[in-house]
Design an enzyme around this catalytic site. Sequence first.
Site, PDB file in Angstrom:
ATOM      1  N   THR A 199     -33.468 -80.495 -21.480  1.00 37.58           N
ATOM      2  CA  THR A 199     -33.593 -79.850 -20.171  1.00 37.58           C
ATOM      3  C   THR A 199     -34.989 -79.302 -19.925  1.00 37.58           C
ATOM      4  O   THR A 199     -35.445 -79.240 -18.789  1.00 37.58           O
ATOM      5  CB  THR A 199     -32.573 -78.686 -20.083  1.00 37.58           C
ATOM      6  OG1 THR A 199     -31.297 -79.240 -20.331  1.00 37.58           O
ATOM      7  CG2 THR A 199     -32.577 -78.028 -18.740  1.00 37.58           C
ATOM      8  N   TYR A 251     -29.103 -82.662 -13.261  1.00 38.78           N
ATOM      9  CA  TYR A 251     -30.511 -83.040 -13.377  1.00 38.78           C
ATOM     10  C   TYR A 251     -30.622 -84.140 -14.411  1.00 38.78           C
ATOM     11  O   TYR A 251     -29.695 -84.438 -15.154  1.00 38.78           O
ATOM     12  CB  TYR A 251     -31.362 -81.835 -13.829  1.00 38.78           C
ATOM     13  CG  TYR A 251     -30.902 -81.309 -15.162  1.00 38.78           C
ATOM     14  CD1 TYR A 251     -29.874 -80.373 -15.234  1.00 38.78           C
ATOM     15  CD2 TYR A 251     -31.458 -81.786 -16.347  1.00 38.78           C
ATOM     16  CE1 TYR A 251     -29.406 -79.925 -16.452  1.00 38.78           C
ATOM     17  CE2 TYR A 251     -30.983 -81.333 -17.571  1.00 38.78           C
ATOM     18  CZ  TYR A 251     -29.965 -80.408 -17.616  1.00 38.78           C
ATOM     19  OH  TYR A 251     -29.499 -79.971 -18.820  1.00 38.78           O
ATOM     20  N   THR A 260     -30.981 -78.228 -25.851  1.00 35.89           N
ATOM     21  CA  THR A 260     -30.359 -77.110 -26.564  1.00 35.89           C
ATOM     22  C   THR A 260     -29.016 -77.467 -27.209  1.00 35.89           C
ATOM     23  O   THR A 260     -28.564 -76.764 -28.108  1.00 35.89           O
ATOM     24  CB  THR A 260     -30.143 -75.911 -25.612  1.00 35.89           C
ATOM     25  OG1 THR A 260     -29.351 -76.338 -24.514  1.00 35.89           O
ATOM     26  CG2 THR A 260     -31.456 -75.347 -25.124  1.00 35.89           C
ATOM     27  N   ASP A 261     -28.391 -78.558 -26.754  1.00 34.11           N
ATOM     28  CA  ASP A 261     -27.032 -78.870 -27.253  1.00 34.11           C
ATOM     29  C   ASP A 261     -26.992 -79.042 -28.773  1.00 34.11           C
ATOM     30  O   ASP A 261     -26.078 -78.556 -29.429  1.00 34.11           O
ATOM     31  CB  ASP A 261     -26.502 -80.167 -26.614  1.00 34.11           C
ATOM     32  CG  ASP A 261     -26.142 -79.994 -25.151  1.00 34.11           C
ATOM     33  OD1 ASP A 261     -26.266 -78.884 -24.623  1.00 34.11           O
ATOM     34  OD2 ASP A 261     -25.732 -81.002 -24.532  1.00 34.11           O
ATOM     35  N   LYS A 313     -25.790 -72.023 -30.634  1.00 34.82           N
ATOM     36  CA  LYS A 313     -25.664 -71.976 -29.169  1.00 34.82           C
ATOM     37  C   LYS A 313     -24.309 -71.369 -28.824  1.00 34.82           C
ATOM     38  O   LYS A 313     -23.278 -71.825 -29.322  1.00 34.82           O
ATOM     39  CB  LYS A 313     -25.791 -73.390 -28.600  1.00 34.82           C
ATOM     40  CG  LYS A 313     -25.832 -73.429 -27.082  1.00 34.82           C
ATOM     41  CD  LYS A 313     -26.087 -74.825 -26.517  1.00 34.82           C
ATOM     42  CE  LYS A 313     -26.214 -74.757 -24.995  1.00 34.82           C
ATOM     43  NZ  LYS A 313     -26.511 -76.056 -24.371  1.00 34.82           N
ATOM     44  N   GLU A 331      -8.464 -68.020 -49.412  1.00 33.49           N
ATOM     45  CA  GLU A 331      -7.107 -68.373 -48.956  1.00 33.49           C
ATOM     46  C   GLU A 331      -6.710 -69.769 -49.451  1.00 33.49           C
ATOM     47  O   GLU A 331      -5.532 -70.125 -49.415  1.00 33.49           O
ATOM     48  CB  GLU A 331      -7.049 -68.347 -47.436  1.00 33.49           C
ATOM     49  CG  GLU A 331      -7.008 -66.955 -46.849  1.00 33.49           C
ATOM     50  CD  GLU A 331      -6.686 -66.994 -45.365  1.00 33.49           C
ATOM     51  OE1 GLU A 331      -5.560 -67.332 -45.008  1.00 33.49           O
ATOM     52  OE2 GLU A 331      -7.606 -66.697 -44.568  1.00 33.49           O
TER      53      GLU A 331
HETATM   54  N1  GLU Z   1     -27.472 -81.718 -22.703  1.00 36.43           N
HETATM   55  C1  GLU Z   1     -28.810 -81.334 -22.567  1.00 36.43           C
HETATM   56  C2  GLU Z   1     -29.553 -81.342 -23.896  1.00 36.43           C
HETATM   57  O1  GLU Z   1     -29.114 -80.824 -24.883  1.00 36.43           O
HETATM   58  C3  GLU Z   1     -28.843 -80.079 -21.856  1.00 36.43           C
HETATM   59  C4  GLU Z   1     -28.968 -78.860 -22.633  1.00 36.43           C
HETATM   60  C5  GLU Z   1     -30.368 -78.340 -22.632  1.00 36.43           C
HETATM   61  O2  GLU Z   1     -31.370 -78.959 -22.966  1.00 36.43           O
HETATM   62  O3  GLU Z   1     -30.415 -77.188 -22.324  1.00 36.43           O
HETATM   63  O4  GLU Z   1     -30.602 -81.921 -23.952  1.00 36.43           O
END
Ligand code: GLU
Length: 357
Positions: free
Chosen positions: A41, A54, A120-121, A193, A314
């Site tokens: 992103t 996007y 971020t994923d 995340k 456990e």
């Molecule tokens: N799905 C995208 C990725 O991980 C969007 C998440 C992001 O970059 O914030 O590249």
Amino acid sequence: MTPKYIPRLLLVMGLILSSCLGAFSENKQLPTIVILATGGTIAGAAGSGTQASYKSGAVTIDAMLAAIPGIKDLAKIKGEQISNVGSQDMTVHIMLTLGKRINALLAQKEVDGIVVTHGTDTLEETAFFLNLLVKSAKPVVMVGSMRPSTAVSADGPLNLYNAIGVAIDPNSRGRGVLVVMNDWIHGAHSLTKTSTTAVQTFMSPLRGLVGISSYGKNDFYNNPHWKHTTASEFETANISTLPRVDILYAYAGMPPDLIDASVAGGAKGIVIAGVGNGNMNRASLEAAARAAKKGIVVVRSSRVATGSVGRNVEVNDDELNLVASDELNPQKARILLMLALLKTRTTADIQSLFYTY
Ligand code: GLU
């Protein structure tokens, strides 16, 4: 030229030379940072400033840098595009390419640090992977954004500014791979995340932050506790591929044939995203023990966001020949298990790697 102009000419030449030397030495003092872009992103563009959908990876490094006032005063910056994917499409192959390129760049005297832009994923997976494979104490800083570059209040430009600010900071050395998002500096081992859409998505619930970054100025609180980078026994040099390791999500009524299917599909390791303290129902535990008898390494992690999974608490791991993930969440447990399986299939050895990294 008449002789009367010669002193003036010499003066002008002297001024030009000294200003060139001045610029050169000023430039010389700036650290050199290489940005390795992978997509996500932070490099995304939408049709308007308020559009939620996007296209990831649509913006070049130069365009990203052009959106950040003052960035050229921080460092000499070079850019390379390693991949151009939303990080849901990140692969072990791209991670390896990235790791090898970082090691090659950091071996160069003139490179002071690396910034990796990433979606971020799966950012936490790549961060942890690099944390185990980078062979340098120089800073490696990962950064992403939650909003595309075209959004109202895009978070990418300041995140990237801060990431470069951390990468040039001598205090960042030796702390392993760091992740800078929304002013916070995280260690690769502990961050995760936690929100699908919020700008404040990354947290380090168990170990806390490594520090804070504010407009390029940093305050460090913590040194990551686990072994990493220069102290790690893992090497990119001879790795061209990694064994298949699946993650299976546990839930009330989980059918045990998920584990059998994973074994039949060729997995060499399985991570269970267990309920609670790495638990799964009795039938699944029996399937896990069956898999372990066939030489498949089964690691019990947890689907719970925080806390560690304890050995023999456990579940009788000794009897069933299973591994407890300790503090690693399922996605990071998978990374460590893939690398561990290149060295050993002995559960005791793999358990000790989970206590070390
Ligand atoms: N799905 C995208 C990725 O991980 C969007 C998440 C992001 O970059 O914030 O590249």
